[in-house]
Design a protein around this motif. Structure first.
Motif, mmCIF file in Angstrom:
data_model
loop_
_atom_site.group_PDB
_atom_site.id
_atom_site.type_symbol
_atom_site.label_atom_id
_atom_site.label_comp_id
_atom_site.label_asym_id
_atom_site.label_seq_id
_atom_site.Cartn_x
_atom_site.Cartn_y
_atom_site.Cartn_z
ATOM 1 N N UNK A 137 0.932 3.642 14.936
ATOM 2 C CA UNK A 137 1.796 4.680 14.382
ATOM 3 C C UNK A 137 3.262 4.512 14.750
ATOM 4 N N UNK A 138 3.571 3.609 15.726
ATOM 5 C CA UNK A 138 4.979 3.400 16.086
ATOM 6 C C UNK A 138 5.576 2.221 15.312
ATOM 7 N N UNK A 139 4.863 1.748 14.293
ATOM 8 C CA UNK A 139 5.353 0.631 13.483
ATOM 9 C C UNK A 139 5.924 1.212 12.189
ATOM 10 N N UNK A 140 7.254 1.267 12.033
ATOM 11 C CA UNK A 140 7.843 1.959 10.881
ATOM 12 C C UNK A 140 7.502 1.294 9.559
ATOM 13 N N UNK A 141 7.628 2.068 8.482
ATOM 14 C CA UNK A 141 7.307 1.603 7.138
ATOM 15 C C UNK A 141 8.576 1.398 6.322
ATOM 16 N N UNK A 149 6.948 10.293 10.138
ATOM 17 C CA UNK A 149 5.983 9.230 10.393
ATOM 18 C C UNK A 149 6.422 7.910 9.742
ATOM 19 N N UNK A 150 7.165 7.998 8.658
ATOM 20 C CA UNK A 150 7.646 6.792 7.973
ATOM 21 C C UNK A 150 8.566 5.987 8.883
ATOM 22 N N UNK A 151 9.456 6.689 9.571
ATOM 23 C CA UNK A 151 10.470 6.022 10.392
ATOM 24 C C UNK A 151 10.080 5.947 11.864
ATOM 25 N N UNK A 152 8.858 6.361 12.186
ATOM 26 C CA UNK A 152 8.365 6.351 13.572
ATOM 27 C C UNK A 152 9.316 7.083 14.513
ATOM 28 N N UNK A 153 9.987 8.120 13.985
ATOM 29 C CA UNK A 153 10.871 8.930 14.805
ATOM 30 C C UNK A 153 12.252 8.328 15.037
ATOM 31 N N UNK A 154 12.521 7.172 14.461
ATOM 32 C CA UNK A 154 13.833 6.547 14.606
ATOM 33 C C UNK A 154 14.866 7.277 13.749
ATOM 34 N N UNK A 155 16.140 7.043 14.022
ATOM 35 C CA UNK A 155 17.192 7.660 13.215
ATOM 36 C C UNK A 155 17.657 6.737 12.086
ATOM 37 N N UNK A 207 0.862 -1.180 0.000
ATOM 38 C CA UNK A 207 0.000 0.000 0.000
ATOM 39 C C UNK A 207 0.895 1.225 0.000
ATOM 40 N N UNK A 208 1.000 1.882 -1.163
ATOM 41 C CA UNK A 208 2.002 2.904 -1.351
ATOM 42 C C UNK A 208 1.506 4.332 -1.256
ATOM 43 N N UNK A 209 2.307 5.152 -0.601
ATOM 44 C CA UNK A 209 2.065 6.583 -0.544
ATOM 45 C C UNK A 209 3.399 7.313 -0.514
ATOM 46 N N UNK A 210 3.369 8.607 -0.827
ATOM 47 C CA UNK A 210 4.599 9.408 -0.842
ATOM 48 C C UNK A 210 5.304 9.367 0.505
ATOM 49 N N UNK A 211 6.542 8.909 0.506
ATOM 50 C CA UNK A 211 7.281 8.769 1.758
ATOM 51 C C UNK A 211 7.737 10.106 2.333
ATOM 52 N N UNK A 212 7.675 11.168 1.532
ATOM 53 C CA UNK A 212 8.095 12.494 2.009
ATOM 54 C C UNK A 212 6.927 13.324 2.526
ATOM 55 N N UNK A 236 1.425 9.505 4.307
ATOM 56 C CA UNK A 236 1.790 8.466 5.270
ATOM 57 C C UNK A 236 0.671 8.272 6.279
ATOM 58 N N UNK A 237 0.055 9.362 6.712
ATOM 59 C CA UNK A 237 -1.082 9.253 7.629
ATOM 60 C C UNK A 237 -2.215 8.439 7.016
ATOM 61 N N UNK A 238 -2.439 8.591 5.708
ATOM 62 C CA UNK A 238 -3.496 7.824 5.038
ATOM 63 C C UNK A 238 -3.187 6.335 5.013
ATOM 64 N N UNK A 239 -1.903 5.990 4.911
ATOM 65 C CA UNK A 239 -1.518 4.573 4.973
ATOM 66 C C UNK A 239 -1.891 3.994 6.331
ATOM 67 N N UNK A 240 -1.474 4.670 7.390
ATOM 68 C CA UNK A 240 -1.766 4.186 8.740
ATOM 69 C C UNK A 240 -3.274 4.116 8.988
#
Length: 348
Positions: free
Chosen positions: A65-69, A116-122, A44-49, A54-58
């Motif tokens: 929301x803490x599950x990274x894509x 949101x893509x990376x769930x705040x991870x680095x 299920x694809x959406x613009x990663x930027x 990304x909100x629509x994917x979730x």
């Protein structure tokens, strides 16, 4: 919302200027989400930027929301637009297995992707799918595409466009139908932020495959604690589950049938997730086949469709055969254990 449907035939000749691909890509550029096939499962694809995409994917998936894509790209060089750094061994893995069912986790480049893509991870998880329709769509969209599996969160991943429509019709902008997927299980996810690669989610590329290229590899698939943000999809939450409770049982077909008999005597309707070799041994309310024990790639391809098929059966419980956890069998058992919530039936 109306979910558009585009059927794509003549897959080997497809390119980014196909009318169906152009229309789907245009929706992605506008911030909508579109399902499309990869060699593993439908994504299920959406613009990663773009945060709103990304909100629509979730939202469509009902995904925590803490599950990274995973971010999908169409050219190996695009990894450098998203990654701050890529270790030498990760470059070798990319050169060997891309396009293909391998996702690499590397340090992300700041300010490029939606947080949101990376769930705040680095870190960021990146892969290049090996499917003509997926590559054409990403190229035509001209943006990195965040794409988890195109199913409602927790359900078995989709291996056909109909599976996508069963879960997400009316919740997403469209689905590109290019037939059944090939591998049938999601990509192998490898953490490439340390001195050597660590497999966080097994898939079609095995630990042995990775070790042969990188020189050393390990596997760590333990579920994370509730307060932790998972580094990769599938490390924290229950996934792939049919509606009836699923149990895994190791042993002979005869021992599994004895358990079926026991539960039937208690008044339960029982289903069995079976291999073709053992079908003749089972007498249950529903016996659904996922593949051949002698060919675990067929089990990988058929697993999710078989799990979904149980939702059409009136069963109170499902017993799944266990499979050898070697090679692609490690990925099969990883998915079965998550689908079962780690419920095993003892043979003692």
């Amino acid at each position: 919302m109306e979910t558009k449907y585009w059927f794509v035939d003549n897959i080997e000749q497809i390119h980014q200027h196909y009318p169906q691909i152009k229309e789907a890509a245009d929706l992605i550029r506008k911030g909508e989400v579109v399902a499309f096939p990869t060699e593993t499962v439908y994504g299920l694809g959406g613009q990663a930027k773009l945060d709103k995409a990304v909100d629509k994917i979730f939202e469509a998936k009902g995904r925590p929301s803490d599950n990274p894509l995973i971010v999908h790209i169409a050219d190996q060089k695009d990894v450098d637009e998203l990654a701050h750094s890529v270790p030498v061994y990760a470059r070798r893995l990319i050169e060997k297995f891309w396009p293909g069912p391998l996702t690499v986790i590397v340090p992300k480049k700041a300010g490029v992707l939606s947080e949101r893509v990376t769930a705040g991870l680095d870190t960021v998880a990146i892969r290049m799918p090996d499917h003509p329709a997926a590559l054409a769509l990403i190229k035509q969209a001209g943006v990195p595409v965040a794409a988890p599996s195109a199913n409602r969160s927790g359900k078995p991943s989709p291996t056909t466009a109909q599976h996508v429509l069963d879960d997400l019709s009316g919740r997403i902008a469209g689905v590109v139908d290019a037939g059944e997927t090939g591998v049938g299980l999601e990509s192998t996810v490898v953490d490439c932020t340390g001195d050597y690669p660590i497999v966080l989610r097994p898939g079609g590329v095995t630990e042995a495959d990775i070790e042969a290229i990188a020189g050393k590899a390990a596997t760590n698939t333990f579920l994370q604690k509730q307060e932790d943000t998972p580094k990769a999809p599938g490390m924290k939450y229950t996934h792939y589950a049919p509606e009836a409770p699923l149990y895994i049982m190791e042993g002979t077909a005869e021992s599994i049938q004895r358990k079926v008999n026991e539960w039937q005597a208690e008044g339960k309707k029982v289903g069995v997730l079976a291999s073709w070799e053992n079908v003749p041994f089972y007498k249950a309310e529903a016996v659904i086949v996922c593949g051949y024990r002698s060919d675990l790639t067929s089990v990988a391809k058929g697993l999710y469709g078989a799990l979904r098929a149980f939702n059409e059966e009136s069963v109170d419980a499902i017993i799944a055969e266990a499979f050898p956890a070697e090679g692609v069998g490690a990925a099969i058992m990883n998915r079965l254990e998550k689908a079962a919530g780690h419920k095993w039936i003892s043979t003692k």
